[in-house]
Design an enzyme around this catalytic site. Structure first.
Site, mmCIF file in Angstrom:
data_model
loop_
_atom_site.group_PDB
_atom_site.id
_atom_site.type_symbol
_atom_site.label_atom_id
_atom_site.label_comp_id
_atom_site.label_asym_id
_atom_site.label_seq_id
_atom_site.Cartn_x
_atom_site.Cartn_y
_atom_site.Cartn_z
ATOM 1 N N GLN A 59 0.828 -1.204 0.000
ATOM 2 C CA GLN A 59 0.000 0.000 0.000
ATOM 3 C C GLN A 59 0.867 1.261 0.000
ATOM 4 O O GLN A 59 1.751 1.417 0.842
ATOM 5 C CB GLN A 59 -0.896 -0.009 1.250
ATOM 6 C CG GLN A 59 -1.783 1.207 1.426
ATOM 7 C CD GLN A 59 -2.782 1.376 0.302
ATOM 8 O OE1 GLN A 59 -2.524 2.136 -0.627
ATOM 9 N NE2 GLN A 59 -3.893 0.665 0.378
ATOM 10 N N GLN A 83 -19.198 -2.665 -3.204
ATOM 11 C CA GLN A 83 -18.139 -3.120 -4.112
ATOM 12 C C GLN A 83 -17.192 -4.057 -3.370
ATOM 13 O O GLN A 83 -16.567 -3.665 -2.393
ATOM 14 C CB GLN A 83 -17.356 -1.929 -4.652
ATOM 15 C CG GLN A 83 -16.244 -2.322 -5.609
ATOM 16 C CD GLN A 83 -15.449 -1.112 -6.079
ATOM 17 O OE1 GLN A 83 -15.809 0.015 -5.774
ATOM 18 N NE2 GLN A 83 -14.380 -1.353 -6.812
ATOM 19 N N GLU A 101 -8.758 -1.129 0.845
ATOM 20 C CA GLU A 101 -8.406 -0.979 2.263
ATOM 21 C C GLU A 101 -9.429 -0.129 3.019
ATOM 22 O O GLU A 101 -9.761 -0.414 4.163
ATOM 23 C CB GLU A 101 -7.015 -0.374 2.409
ATOM 24 C CG GLU A 101 -6.561 -0.302 3.875
ATOM 25 C CD GLU A 101 -5.078 -0.079 4.026
ATOM 26 O OE1 GLU A 101 -4.573 -0.272 5.144
ATOM 27 O OE2 GLU A 101 -4.420 0.283 3.043
ATOM 28 N N ARG A 102 -9.948 0.954 2.394
ATOM 29 C CA ARG A 102 -10.930 1.792 3.086
ATOM 30 C C ARG A 102 -12.188 0.989 3.418
ATOM 31 O O ARG A 102 -12.737 1.118 4.514
ATOM 32 C CB ARG A 102 -11.317 3.005 2.224
ATOM 33 C CG ARG A 102 -10.248 4.079 2.146
ATOM 34 C CD ARG A 102 -10.708 5.272 1.329
ATOM 35 N NE ARG A 102 -11.712 6.049 2.037
ATOM 36 C CZ ARG A 102 -12.995 6.113 1.701
ATOM 37 N NH1 ARG A 102 -13.458 5.418 0.681
ATOM 38 N NH2 ARG A 102 -13.831 6.862 2.389
ATOM 39 N N GLU A 134 -4.681 0.990 -8.705
ATOM 40 C CA GLU A 134 -5.988 1.294 -8.104
ATOM 41 C C GLU A 134 -5.930 2.572 -7.288
ATOM 42 O O GLU A 134 -6.839 3.405 -7.329
ATOM 43 C CB GLU A 134 -6.441 0.122 -7.234
ATOM 44 C CG GLU A 134 -7.912 0.155 -6.844
ATOM 45 C CD GLU A 134 -8.168 0.709 -5.465
ATOM 46 O OE1 GLU A 134 -9.347 0.874 -5.105
ATOM 47 O OE2 GLU A 134 -7.200 0.984 -4.733
ATOM 48 N N ARG A 138 -7.766 6.850 -7.840
ATOM 49 C CA ARG A 138 -8.626 7.526 -6.872
ATOM 50 C C ARG A 138 -8.342 9.021 -6.909
ATOM 51 O O ARG A 138 -7.276 9.467 -7.319
ATOM 52 C CB ARG A 138 -8.379 6.990 -5.456
ATOM 53 C CG ARG A 138 -8.619 5.502 -5.323
ATOM 54 C CD ARG A 138 -8.547 5.084 -3.868
ATOM 55 N NE ARG A 138 -9.579 5.763 -3.098
ATOM 56 C CZ ARG A 138 -10.824 5.318 -2.968
ATOM 57 N NH1 ARG A 138 -11.189 4.212 -3.571
ATOM 58 N NH2 ARG A 138 -11.700 5.968 -2.242
#
Length: 303
Positions: A59, A83, A101-102, A134, A138
């Protein structure tokens, strides 16, 4: 008891380039826990225990807005996770997060015991690339997180700026601008990451040559709460001091004759450079000095 496949809800695509990295396919059974053995062949998500999912070691994101995370947790508590996250199996039988992760953090905040997840069979390199791409798709990454993510794609995957732009759906010039932020001194990078300096401020500061000049200018920009436009003007004056001096001289030539006379009298009395900035009877008197002796002379003159 093996998990029951859940219906495949309508969900947003992970973004241009992410799904194309690897085809959707069922994962083989992990060595210890056999949850993945029942993964449906049509790629539908499984409900996986959240306490069996480990954090993604690749991450690049370091900051999560706590208020937004709480809002997402409230939404998940009410309606569930829309999702699915993406995970891979580990030799220990646990799962390692790839993306989402969120959603995982918010699910834990919402006291959820299970979360819908899609299994992928990927190598370390593929998992890292999927995570970085990914993240870059964002909108809420801070500029330094984006810069470091692009750097990892360039360093670890030998991607060119053009390839990174294609994979993430960004303009190549945008990729280049983010990578340039890594030239900032570390203390200035920290200010950008904390939101005290914007991307526009940071990009403008990069016009200066040395780290010392950038750091000094950044301090002044923050101290005076300069806008990006004001910062551009300030940096331009540092790079082209003769232009700034010409502007000041022009202002002096256009000044009121009485103001010019007062300025000249002060300069003769003090033996120092004096500038009076007057605007219809209001303004300031600026006295420049180059040493302690000059400063003492100013104090003595002022009584």
């Amino acid at each position: 008891m093996p998990p029951t496949p859940v219906p495949n809800p309508k969900r947003r695509a992970l973004g241009k380039g992410l799904e194309s990295l690897l085809p959707s396919r069922p994962a083989p059974a992990p060595a210890v826990v056999n949850l993945a053995a029942s993964a449906p062949a049509n790629g539908q998500p499984l409900e996986i225990p959240v306490d069996q999912i480990d954090r993604n070691p690749f991450q690049t994101r370091t900051r999560f807005d706590e208020a937004q995370l709480n809002e997402l947790a409230s939404s998940i508590a009410a309606t569930g996770v829309v999702q699915p996250i993406v995970v891979r199996t580990l030799p220990s039988g646990r799962y390692q997060l790839i993306t989402g992760e969120r959603r995982l953090l918010a699910s834990r905040k919402a006291s959820k015991t299970h979360i819908p997840a899609i299994l992928r069979v990927v190598s370390d390199e593929q998992a890292m690339e999927m995570t970085i791409v990914e993240n870059l798709q964002r909108a809420d990454l801070n500029p330094m997180e984006q810069a470091r993510a692009y750097q990892r794609l360039a360093h670890d995957f030998k991607m060119t700026q053009e390839q990174m732009a294609t994979r993430t759906g960004k303009e190549r010039a945008s990729v280049a601008n983010f990578l340039r932020l890594l030239r900032l001194p570390v203390p200035v990078q920290e200010k950008v990451e904390a939101g005290e300096l914007s991307f526009g401020h940071a990009r403008t500061l990069l016009a200066l040559d040395s780290p010392e000049a950038i750091a000094a200018a950044a301090q002044k920009v923050m101290a005076l709460s300069m806008s990006v436009r004001q910062t551009e003007t300030y940096i331009h004056s540092l790079i082209n001091p003769e232009v700034k001096q010409k502007k000041e001289d022009k202002k002096q030539d256009q000044a009121d004759p009485n103001v010019r006379e007062a300025q000249q009298n002060l300069q003769r009395t003090l033996g120092l450079k004096v500038r009076i900035e007057d605007n219809r009877g209001k303004g300031r008197v600026i006295i420049e000095y180059s040493g302690v002796e000059d400063f003492d002379a100013i104090l003595a003159a002022l009584g």
